[in-house]
Design a protein around this motif. Structure first.
Motif, short mmCIF file in Angstrom:
data_model
loop_
_atom_site.label_atom_id
_atom_site.label_comp_id
_atom_site.label_asym_id
_atom_site.label_seq_id
_atom_site.Cartn_x
_atom_site.Cartn_y
_atom_site.Cartn_z
N ASP A 104 11.70 14.49 3.17
CA ASP A 104 12.62 15.01 2.24
C ASP A 104 12.79 14.05 0.89
OD1 ASP A 104 14.10 17.13 0.96
OD2 ASP A 104 15.84 16.39 1.89
N VAL A 105 11.87 13.23 0.30
CA VAL A 105 11.66 12.46 -0.54
C VAL A 105 10.55 12.89 -1.74
CG1 VAL A 105 10.32 10.80 0.33
CG2 VAL A 105 12.02 10.11 -1.41
N ASP A 106 10.85 12.90 -3.03
CA ASP A 106 9.84 13.51 -3.96
C ASP A 106 9.68 12.39 -5.21
OD1 ASP A 106 12.30 13.66 -5.31
OD2 ASP A 106 12.06 15.73 -5.44
N VAL A 107 9.71 11.19 -4.51
CA VAL A 107 9.32 10.14 -5.62
C VAL A 107 7.90 9.38 -5.46
CG1 VAL A 107 11.69 9.55 -5.95
CG2 VAL A 107 10.51 8.49 -4.22
N ASN A 108 7.60 8.65 -6.38
CA ASN A 108 6.28 7.72 -5.83
C ASN A 108 6.71 6.95 -4.87
OD1 ASN A 108 4.83 8.96 -8.00
ND2 ASN A 108 4.97 7.47 -9.55
N ILE A 109 5.59 6.62 -3.87
CA ILE A 109 5.73 5.75 -2.84
C ILE A 109 4.63 4.58 -3.15
CG2 ILE A 109 5.26 5.06 -0.42
CD1 ILE A 109 6.67 8.26 -0.04
N ASN A 110 4.95 3.34 -3.59
CA ASN A 110 3.87 2.39 -3.89
C ASN A 110 3.32 1.59 -2.89
OD1 ASN A 110 4.24 3.00 -6.95
ND2 ASN A 110 6.29 2.74 -6.35
N VAL A 111 2.40 0.86 -3.02
CA VAL A 111 1.74 0.21 -1.97
C VAL A 111 1.50 -1.21 -2.40
CG1 VAL A 111 -0.09 -0.24 -0.15
CG2 VAL A 111 1.00 2.05 -0.58
N LYS A 112 1.85 -2.35 -2.06
CA LYS A 112 1.42 -3.67 -2.26
C LYS A 112 0.57 -4.44 -1.22
CE LYS A 112 5.72 -4.57 -4.94
NZ LYS A 112 7.11 -5.64 -4.96
N ALA A 113 -0.32 -5.13 -1.53
CA ALA A 113 -0.86 -6.08 -0.52
C ALA A 113 -0.53 -7.44 -0.60
CB ALA A 113 -2.36 -5.82 -0.90
N PHE A 114 -0.49 -8.25 0.48
CA PHE A 114 -0.21 -9.70 0.59
C PHE A 114 -1.30 -10.26 1.33
CE2 PHE A 114 3.55 -7.21 -0.32
CZ PHE A 114 4.26 -8.09 -1.42
N GLY A 115 -1.79 -11.60 1.04
CA GLY A 115 -2.69 -12.14 1.98
C GLY A 115 -2.35 -13.48 1.89
N SER A 116 -3.20 -14.65 2.31
CA SER A 116 -2.90 -16.02 2.17
C SER A 116 -2.50 -16.67 0.95
CB SER A 116 -4.02 -16.86 2.97
OG SER A 116 -5.29 -16.75 2.24
N LYS A 117 -3.00 -15.89 -0.20
CA LYS A 117 -2.89 -16.39 -1.53
C LYS A 117 -1.70 -15.39 -2.21
CE LYS A 117 -6.54 -18.89 -1.75
NZ LYS A 117 -6.76 -20.24 -1.72
N GLY A 118 -0.60 -15.18 -1.57
CA GLY A 118 0.19 -14.36 -1.82
C GLY A 118 -0.01 -12.66 -2.40
N GLU A 119 0.54 -12.32 -3.35
CA GLU A 119 0.32 -10.81 -3.54
C GLU A 119 -1.02 -10.65 -4.18
OE1 GLU A 119 2.51 -7.01 -5.75
OE2 GLU A 119 3.72 -8.79 -5.80
N TYR A 120 -1.94 -9.62 -3.76
CA TYR A 120 -2.94 -9.44 -4.13
C TYR A 120 -2.91 -8.09 -5.30
CZ TYR A 120 -4.97 -12.60 -0.62
OH TYR A 120 -5.21 -13.63 0.11
N LYS A 121 -3.93 -7.86 -6.24
CA LYS A 121 -4.00 -6.77 -7.09
C LYS A 121 -4.40 -5.58 -6.22
CE LYS A 121 -4.63 -9.39 -11.30
NZ LYS A 121 -5.21 -9.13 -12.41
N CYS A 122 -4.20 -4.50 -6.49
CA CYS A 122 -4.57 -3.17 -6.00
C CYS A 122 -4.95 -2.21 -7.09
CB CYS A 122 -3.46 -2.55 -5.02
SG CYS A 122 -2.90 -3.59 -3.55
N LYS A 123 -5.73 -1.26 -6.68
CA LYS A 123 -6.19 -0.11 -7.56
C LYS A 123 -5.75 1.18 -6.63
CE LYS A 123 -10.25 -1.93 -9.73
NZ LYS A 123 -11.75 -1.88 -9.64
N ASN A 124 -5.28 2.26 -7.30
CA ASN A 124 -4.93 3.37 -6.63
C ASN A 124 -3.74 3.27 -5.53
OD1 ASN A 124 -5.21 6.04 -6.19
ND2 ASN A 124 -6.62 6.02 -4.63
#
Length: 167
Positions: A104-124
């Protein structure tokens, strides 16, 4: 958002009522401890009733009632023989297939990626608010990662609803 999680020996049937009318039901027998998730769209006095689905009076249960649980779940969808293992070179991108279930939620749900060097860039990296249920996230690995070493990626899904952030 209200999340009620039953546990114990009873197969709990949960009914949430507002002004004498049922507004949400969970515990239909599909699983032992089905969660009730509800987004209150108007103020009022809500009543939660609980009973054993099979009508047994000698069964015990406990309820975990929370308002801080995310109104969605995101799972990795494994494709192919390697499951969730990928072979990739530094500077390349890794495609991760994700499935989202919204409550029952109608907002964007975003995804972040993390690894040994911190936050990584993502596409899509978002499940659009048009109730998109699956997305292929492309995680771009840093150029300076060591070659032939294991890199563990952690994916984190989040959204914001009425000024509150859920992860």
């Amino acid at each position: 958002y209200l999340t009620v999680t039953p546990s114990g020996s009873a197969v709990a049937l949960l009914d949430l009522n507002l002004d004498g009318r049922r507004v949400k039901r969970a515990g239909t027998g599909d699983s032992d401890h089905e969660r009730l998730r509800f987004r209150a769209k108007k103020d009022g006095e809500y009543a939660l009733s609980v009973r054993d689905l099979l009508g047994r009076s000698d069964q015990s249960y406990a309820l975990d009632i929370r308002t801080d649980v995310a109104p969605f779940t995101v799972q990795v969808v494994n494709k192919g023989k390697l499951g969730d293992r990928y072979a990739a070179k530094p500077g390349s991108q890794v495609e991760v297939n994700l499935r989202c279930t919204r409550y029952d939620v109608d907002v964007n749900i975003n995804v972040k990626a993390f690894g040994s060097k911190g936050e990584y860039k993502c596409k899509n990296y978002a499940f659009g608010k048009n109730n998109k249920t699956s997305v292929n996230v492309f995680v771009i690995l840093p150029e300076d990662l060591p070659v032939n070493e294991l890199e563990v990626l952690e994916l984190q899904a989040w959204c914001e609803v009425d000024g509150k952030k859920y992860t």
